[in-house]
Design a protein around this motif. Structure first.
Motif, mmCIF file in Angstrom:
data_model
loop_
_atom_site.group_PDB
_atom_site.id
_atom_site.type_symbol
_atom_site.label_atom_id
_atom_site.label_comp_id
_atom_site.label_asym_id
_atom_site.label_seq_id
_atom_site.Cartn_x
_atom_site.Cartn_y
_atom_site.Cartn_z
ATOM 1 N N VAL A 1 0.832 -1.205 0.000
ATOM 2 C CA VAL A 1 0.000 0.000 0.000
ATOM 3 C C VAL A 1 0.866 1.254 0.000
ATOM 4 C CG1 VAL A 1 -1.659 1.332 1.366
ATOM 5 C CG2 VAL A 1 -1.998 -1.100 1.043
ATOM 6 N N ILE A 2 1.904 1.266 0.868
ATOM 7 C CA ILE A 2 2.783 2.437 0.941
ATOM 8 C C ILE A 2 3.535 2.623 -0.375
ATOM 9 C CG2 ILE A 2 4.804 3.392 2.098
ATOM 10 C CD1 ILE A 2 3.835 2.019 4.659
ATOM 11 N N THR B 1 0.693 14.173 -0.281
ATOM 12 C CA THR B 1 1.379 13.638 0.901
ATOM 13 C C THR B 1 0.417 13.033 1.897
ATOM 14 O OG1 THR B 1 1.282 15.850 1.859
ATOM 15 C CG2 THR B 1 3.294 15.263 0.665
ATOM 16 N N GLN B 2 -0.855 13.522 1.902
ATOM 17 C CA GLN B 2 -1.802 12.961 2.841
ATOM 18 C C GLN B 2 -2.096 11.505 2.542
ATOM 19 O OE1 GLN B 2 -3.872 15.873 1.259
ATOM 20 N NE2 GLN B 2 -5.251 14.692 -0.031
ATOM 21 N N ALA C 1 -1.740 5.819 3.986
ATOM 22 C CA ALA C 1 -1.171 4.489 3.768
ATOM 23 C C ALA C 1 -0.449 3.992 5.014
ATOM 24 C CB ALA C 1 -0.216 4.519 2.574
ATOM 25 N N GLY C 2 0.305 4.926 5.681
ATOM 26 C CA GLY C 2 0.984 4.523 6.913
ATOM 27 C C GLY C 2 -0.002 4.164 8.017
ATOM 28 N N SER C 3 -1.061 4.966 8.124
ATOM 29 C CA SER C 3 -2.084 4.661 9.136
ATOM 30 C C SER C 3 -2.734 3.309 8.871
ATOM 31 C CB SER C 3 -3.149 5.764 9.140
ATOM 32 O OG SER C 3 -2.558 7.015 9.434
ATOM 33 N N LEU C 4 -3.010 3.047 7.576
ATOM 34 C CA LEU C 4 -3.594 1.746 7.250
ATOM 35 C C LEU C 4 -2.634 0.612 7.597
ATOM 36 C CD1 LEU C 4 -5.870 0.089 6.025
ATOM 37 C CD2 LEU C 4 -4.828 0.457 3.765
ATOM 38 N N PHE D 1 -1.230 -3.962 11.215
ATOM 39 C CA PHE D 1 -0.379 -4.642 12.202
ATOM 40 C C PHE D 1 -1.069 -4.717 13.565
ATOM 41 C CE2 PHE D 1 3.258 -4.123 9.329
ATOM 42 C CZ PHE D 1 3.906 -5.326 9.548
ATOM 43 N N THR D 2 -1.764 -3.649 13.937
ATOM 44 C CA THR D 2 -2.464 -3.656 15.217
ATOM 45 C C THR D 2 -3.545 -4.740 15.234
ATOM 46 O OG1 THR D 2 -2.061 -1.280 15.463
ATOM 47 C CG2 THR D 2 -3.787 -2.279 16.849
ATOM 48 N N CYS D 3 -4.303 -4.786 14.126
ATOM 49 C CA CYS D 3 -5.368 -5.782 14.037
ATOM 50 C C CYS D 3 -4.818 -7.201 14.090
ATOM 51 C CB CYS D 3 -6.152 -5.557 12.754
ATOM 52 S SG CYS D 3 -7.471 -6.759 12.472
#
Length: 562
Positions: A171-172, A186-187, A192-195, A200-202
């Motif tokens: 994605v990144i 840039t947003q 992409a980083g948040s996703l 990883f959190t999930c």
């Protein structure tokens, strides 16, 4: 001496064959799911999850295709490259349907390699849909959360994390190329980083939860198997116990009964595994006494059985636990104490009585040799000698009983043993004695002491031919051997054709010094029964099916060790 054949109609009544209900432990097997490809094995939860995910893929592919084809999502999906979106959605739908049809016949059993491949195809398809829809703002990227979550549950820990890493990097990287080509800002990198962080959190949270759930399931399964094993061992122990165990509910119905209880009670008190009215009445009388009450009841073959009752109380219903034990075991212990005392007593009797008795007998013999006595006096000396010998025989019998050695039991074929016994008996008995032998076709095994049983059989044969002689004028007896299927034990009958034992004497014939014969000592049947009880056998008087007088030796179950 001769042995005549006997017809089947003359045979003694053998208890009818029947099938006693036996609650023996039935081993349970823990079935495992069949292995899948590569030796991998899915348990119930992953298979269900894979099935749900396969249907989910088909549904989500059809929804994505339907939204685009119907125009409902205009401006949301497929805005940048409509042709790419349409072709990808069609290909993805066809692939998912084919995958579902492939897994369905095998009940969704497959290998980790195939699961990893299909999840990789999902990531690739979602990346193409993200690209065709103009980036992450379309919301298509969040479909990667489901893919990575399922991967963390269906694959091992490292492969689940690897799949999330691949999706995040892809994605990144995709957003970086879109920035280079001027298609994103840039947003989009931040999104992409948040996703990626969300992926990883999930995955980490699901792996943590699934690990704890798996450990809990393994612990529960281990405890379940241990409980099943303990239950199986308990059932086997109860089934193999020498003590009879029976559990009755509040209605008097059997909930549990082992083989020893069936052997002790026999078909006389059990019908289809359920207790009869006579047995229930005896147990009710004991139950009314007090909790933990015990007493003696009648079992199969009129054997005395000690029953101990204990109340089992539960939230739902009350039951009664009944322990049944052959009273002959307790009789054996009492007999040992009795014989020890009897041995000391007979020692003094032998010394104090036999010496004067020998002098009296010797004096009578010398007096009988005198030529100066009359015929009447000579008859008196014969009476003195005869009764001296009788008293001496009584002392010999009592001393023999007190000096008796512990039985040396062994398992023998009773049919072969009785054949050899009768051969020896014929050689030592008068010629006019006739003994008919009835044997089954198959061998009948019993555990007993051959020497002691020969003494018992000799006494019973002598009694049988003597009583037949009184009734018919012939010295005749019948010896039969058979196996009682209800009691699972061997039985040997000694039948005569005399009038039998009078009703008023049945309770006394096994008492010491009781006799109906003028010249009898009254110890023969007493000693015979004592010898039988020393090997857990039972000797009792009964009638065969032809109503003939019969003395029956019922042996203990051949599996009992004593």
């Amino acid at each position: 001496m001769s042995s005549r054949p006997i017809s089947a109609s003359e045979r003694d009544g053998i208890p009818p064959a029947g099938s006693a209900t036996e609650t023996s432990p039935r081993p349970t097997s823990t079935s495992q799911p069949p292995p899948v490809g590569g030796g991998f094995q899915l348990n119930l939860l992953p298979r269900d999850l894979l099935k749900i995910y396969a249907w989910y893929r088909v549904v989500i592919a059809l929804i994505l295709l339907g939204l685009f084809a119907s125009g409902l999502s205009r401006g949301a999906v497929g805005t940048l490259f409509p042709a790419l979106y349409f072709n990808t959605a069609i290909s993805y739908a066809i692939l998912n349907i084919a995958w579902l049809l492939f897994l369905y016949p095998s009940q969704f059993r497959t290998s980790p390699v195939r699961i990893g491949s299909i999840l990789s195809c999902d990531i690739l398809a979602f990346l193409l849909l993200i690209q065709a829809s103009g980036g992450l703002n379309s919301g298509t990227g969040y479909l990667l959360l489901t893919t990575c979550a399922v991967g963390s549950l269906l694959l091992d820990r490292r492969m689940g994390a690897f799949l999330a890493a691949i999706a995040s990097i892809a994605v990144i990287t995709q957003q970086l190329f879109r920035i280079l080509y001027g298609q994103a800002g840039t947003q989009d990198i931040v999104s992409a980083g948040s996703l990626g962080i969300l992926l990883f959190t999930c995955v980490t949270a699901l792996q943590y939860l699934s690990a704890h759930i798996r450990l809990a399931n393994e612990k529960a399964e281990k405890e379940r198997r241990q409980a099943v094993r303990q239950q199986r061992l308990t059932q086997q122990i109860v089934a193999q116990m020498r003590t009879g165990v029976m559990v009755l509910n509040e209605n008097g119905k059997t909930e549990l009964i082992n083989r020893a209880a069936q052997q002790l009670l026999g078909h006389q008190h059990l019908s289809g595994g359920q207790p009869g009215n006579e047995l229930l009445e005896s147990l009710v009388k004991l139950r009314q006494q007090a909790k933990g009450a015990s007493g003696v009841i009648k079992g199969a073959g009129q054997a005395d059985i000690r029953a101990s009752l204990t109340e089992l109380t539960s939230n739902m219903r009350d039951s009664t636990l009944v322990f049944l034990e052959d009273n002959r075991k307790l009789t054996q212990q009492a007999q040992q104490l009795k014989l020890a005392s009897l041995g000391r007593l007979t020692g003094s009797i032998a010394h104090e009585v036999r010496n004067p008795l020998s002098a009296i007998n010797h004096a009578a013999e010398l007096l009988a040799e005198s030529t100066s006595i009359t015929g009447e006096d000579r008859q008196l000396t014969e009476i003195i000698s005869r009764h001296s010998r009788r008293v001496n025989q009584i002392i010999e019998n009592v001393m023999q009983l007190s000096r008796r050695q512990a039985p040396k039991t062994e398992v023998l074929d009773l049919c072969q043993w009785v054949k050899q016994f009768l051969q020896d008996y014929h050689r030592e008995s008068p010629e006019e004695y006739q003994i008919s032998l009835i044997l089954p076709v198959k061998p009948v095994y019993a555990r007993f002491d051959p020497d002691q049983m020969a003494q018992v059989a000799t006494n019973l044969c002598n009694n049988a031919v003597r009583h037949s002689r009184k009734a018919t004028g012939e010295y005749f007896a019948i010896v039969s051997v058979h196996f009682n299927p209800q009691r699972e034990c061997a039985q040997m009958d000694f039948v005569d054709i005399g009038p039998g034992v009078a009703e008023e004497h049945k309770d006394k014939i096994f008492e010491p010094f009781f006799t109906t014969e003028p010249s009898g000592a009254g110890l023969g049947l007493y000693i015979a029964r004592e010898l039988c009880e020393s090997t857990r056998a039972n000797l009792y008087c009964c009638r065969d099916r032809h109503k003939r007088s019969c003395f029956r030796v019922e042996f203990a179950n051949v599996e009992q060790i004593f």
